[in-house]
Design a protein around this motif. Structure first.
Motif, PDB file in Angstrom:
ATOM      1  N   LYS A  60       0.865  -1.180   0.000  1.00 26.63           N
ATOM      2  CA  LYS A  60       0.000   0.000   0.000  1.00 26.63           C
ATOM      3  C   LYS A  60       0.897   1.224   0.000  1.00 26.63           C
ATOM      4  CE  LYS A  60      -3.615   2.498   2.470  1.00 26.63           C
ATOM      5  NZ  LYS A  60      -4.461   2.567   3.683  1.00 26.63           N
ATOM      6  N   SER A  61       0.650   2.113  -0.940  1.00 26.06           N
ATOM      7  CA  SER A  61       1.484   3.286  -1.117  1.00 26.06           C
ATOM      8  C   SER A  61       0.986   4.437  -0.240  1.00 26.06           C
ATOM      9  CB  SER A  61       1.474   3.700  -2.591  1.00 26.06           C
ATOM     10  OG  SER A  61       2.240   4.852  -2.781  1.00 26.06           O
ATOM     11  N   VAL A  62       1.892   4.972   0.605  1.00 31.22           N
ATOM     12  CA  VAL A  62       1.610   6.165   1.416  1.00 31.22           C
ATOM     13  C   VAL A  62       2.893   6.994   1.495  1.00 31.22           C
ATOM     14  CG1 VAL A  62      -0.166   5.004   2.814  1.00 31.22           C
ATOM     15  CG2 VAL A  62       2.220   5.052   3.604  1.00 31.22           C
ATOM     16  N   HIS A  63       2.758   8.216   1.990  1.00 34.87           N
ATOM     17  CA  HIS A  63       3.950   9.023   2.229  1.00 34.87           C
ATOM     18  C   HIS A  63       4.790   8.338   3.296  1.00 34.87           C
ATOM     19  CE1 HIS A  63       6.522  12.407   3.307  1.00 34.87           C
ATOM     20  NE2 HIS A  63       6.117  13.012   2.173  1.00 34.87           N
ATOM     21  N   SER A  64       6.103   8.312   3.085  1.00 35.87           N
ATOM     22  CA  SER A  64       6.953   7.539   3.989  1.00 35.87           C
ATOM     23  C   SER A  64       6.967   8.084   5.416  1.00 35.87           C
ATOM     24  CB  SER A  64       8.384   7.478   3.443  1.00 35.87           C
ATOM     25  OG  SER A  64       8.928   8.783   3.317  1.00 35.87           O
ATOM     26  N   SER A  65       6.522   9.331   5.604  1.00 39.07           N
ATOM     27  CA  SER A  65       6.438   9.857   6.969  1.00 39.07           C
ATOM     28  C   SER A  65       5.351   9.158   7.782  1.00 39.07           C
ATOM     29  CB  SER A  65       6.167  11.371   6.933  1.00 39.07           C
ATOM     30  OG  SER A  65       4.882  11.629   6.370  1.00 39.07           O
ATOM     31  N   ARG A  66       4.414   8.532   7.110  1.00 39.55           N
ATOM     32  CA  ARG A  66       3.365   7.753   7.784  1.00 39.55           C
ATOM     33  C   ARG A  66       3.420   6.299   7.336  1.00 39.55           C
ATOM     34  NH1 ARG A  66      -0.834   9.485  10.605  1.00 39.55           N
ATOM     35  NH2 ARG A  66      -0.637   7.294  11.257  1.00 39.55           N
ATOM     36  N   ILE A  67       4.649   5.746   7.380  1.00 35.29           N
ATOM     37  CA  ILE A  67       4.842   4.358   6.947  1.00 35.29           C
ATOM     38  C   ILE A  67       4.004   3.391   7.763  1.00 35.29           C
ATOM     39  CG2 ILE A  67       6.832   3.970   8.458  1.00 35.29           C
ATOM     40  CD1 ILE A  67       8.055   2.304   6.177  1.00 35.29           C
ATOM     41  N   ASP A  68       3.608   3.823   8.966  1.00 36.01           N
ATOM     42  CA  ASP A  68       2.797   2.949   9.816  1.00 36.01           C
ATOM     43  C   ASP A  68       1.422   2.686   9.220  1.00 36.01           C
ATOM     44  OD1 ASP A  68       2.495   5.816  10.376  1.00 36.01           O
ATOM     45  OD2 ASP A  68       1.012   5.178  11.861  1.00 36.01           O
ATOM     46  N   ILE A 102       8.094   7.508  -0.786  1.00 34.35           N
ATOM     47  CA  ILE A 102       6.797   6.832  -0.956  1.00 34.35           C
ATOM     48  C   ILE A 102       6.995   5.344  -0.706  1.00 34.35           C
ATOM     49  CG2 ILE A 102       4.931   6.267  -2.564  1.00 34.35           C
ATOM     50  CD1 ILE A 102       5.630   8.778  -4.144  1.00 34.35           C
ATOM     51  N   THR A 103       6.163   4.779   0.168  1.00 32.69           N
ATOM     52  CA  THR A 103       6.255   3.326   0.359  1.00 32.69           C
ATOM     53  C   THR A 103       5.835   2.646  -0.942  1.00 32.69           C
ATOM     54  OG1 THR A 103       3.991   3.163   1.228  1.00 32.69           O
ATOM     55  CG2 THR A 103       5.779   3.484   2.824  1.00 32.69           C
TER      56      THR A 103
END
Length: 382
Positions: free
Chosen positions: A184-192, A245-246
């Motif tokens: 699942k792709s998210v901004h890496s600052s919210r990798i959780d 980006i994850t």
């Protein structure tokens, strides 16, 4: 035509995997027809390639299959001193793509067809030329299925892969597969809140490395294979779009080359269980749509030593080789053996030349192969 004449013709066909082999097969068919030798074509499912199976001699049980593949690996990115698809003699070496792996053996077998016809064979010689060996032995299974369905019972199969005319009685099996991770792709600052397909893939690659190290640590040093254990390897990997980006997607290739006493499929099942038990549940807790797919695209059977094998006894008798030889690379030998046929690998050339720029076969190796096939003809005419 001499073996060298035929080798020059076979090399001139650039039968890389992306190209059909039908022009080469058509030429071989015309050559056999000129000698009134019947043959059968076994096409690929899409009809773009074909195996060729021919029989010289009486329709009786026994006899020998001379097996070779018609495809070669590409030359892209390699620097050659001469045209790879033009046979070139320099010194005592014949250069060209496929000279060693393995059109040299094919050429010898075809050149001796007139001798086979003149010998008054009491048991047959079969010629088995396949397609797409280099990308996973795709053609040979169809040919072996046809042989079994037709009730053909040759006593021995000689797979003429380059062994410097040594008698090879075993080789490893081979599994190759894609592992495709969907995260699942998210901004890496919210990798959780995301699932990094790249980081999951890294865990899965590490699993292969861990099993490789375990196998090496537990290896039986008396095992004749080099290396003397089942190997795992991840060859390519790709994934991700940006550093912050994850990754939503990542995929890599992996392979298992198992010694004959071990089961590569069982090791792959162990990997699947690890994925299903320890990896995917963690992914789905964050992103239910995430997944791991494992797609096998090549499965090559291993060749096992045979107790009192007819093929091995024949090859040893004709070559005088009494050593124990195994190889780590795969061949079509395991496919014939699985079909119920006694099989060994024995052919001209050095495997170190296979797939290399300026691939060559020594003229002396061609002479040795010709002497070997003439010995088979004499045996079957006696």
């Amino acid at each position: 035509m001499t073996p060298k004449d035929i080798l020059a013709k076979l090399v001139s066909f650039p039968t890389i995997p992306a190209v059909s082999n039908l022009d080469l097969i058509g030429w071989v068919g015309d050559y056999l027809a000129r000698h009134s030798v019947p043959f059968t074509l076994i096409p690929s499912p899409d009809g773009t390639k074909a195996n060729l199976f021919a029989t010289i001699g009486p329709d009786v049980p026994g006899g020998v299959v001379l097996s070779g593949h018609t495809d070669v690996v590409p030359v892209d990115g390699q620097t050659w001193a001469s045209d790879p698809f033009t046979l070139t003699l320099r010194g005592d070496k014949l250069y060209g793509r496929g000279t060693c792996d393995m059109k040299g053996f094919d050429a010898v077998a075809l050149a001796l067809v007139p001798d086979m016809l003149a010998a008054g064979l009491k048991r047959p010689i079969h010629l088995a030329l396949s397609y797409d060996e280099e990308i996973g032995c795709l053609g040979a299974p169809l040919m072996v299925e046809r042989m079994v369905a037709d009730g053909l019972r040759p006593a021995a199969v000689i797979v003429g892969e380059p062994s410097r005319m040594k008698v090879v009685s075993a080789h490893k099996s081979g599994l190759r597969y894609w592992v495709k991770v969907t995260g699942k792709s998210v901004h890496s600052s919210r990798i959780d809140t995301g699932v990094s397909a790249v980081m999951v893939a890294a865990r899965l690659v590490t699993w292969h490395d861990d099993r490789l190290r375990r196998n090496a640590a537990q290896a039986d040093k008396s095992n004749p294979f080099e290396p003397p254990y089942t190997t795992l390897h991840c060859g390519t990997i790709e994934g991700g779009t940006a550093p912050n980006i994850t990754a939503e997607h990542c995929r890599f290739t992996a392979e298992i080359r198992a010694i004959p006493s071990e089961d590569g499929e069982a090791l792959l099942d162990e990997f699947r269980q690890f994925v299903d038990r320890d990896v995917v549940p963690e992914m789905k807790r964050i992103a239910p749509e995430s997944r791991v797919d494992i797609d096998v695209w090549t499965s090559v059977k291993g060749l096992r030593p045979e107790d009192n094998g007819v093929a091995e006894a024949l090859a040893r008798r004709l070559t005088g080789d009494n050593g124990t030889h195994v190889v780590a690379y795969g061949t079509e030998g395991g496919i014939f053996q699985a079909g119920g046929y006694s099989t060994v690998v024995c052919g001209p050339g050095d495997i170190a030349q296979a797939h290399q720029a300026d691939e060559f076969i020594e003229e002396g190796e061609m002479v040795a192969a010709e002497r070997f096939v003439r010995g088979i003809i004499a045996e079957l005419a006696a």
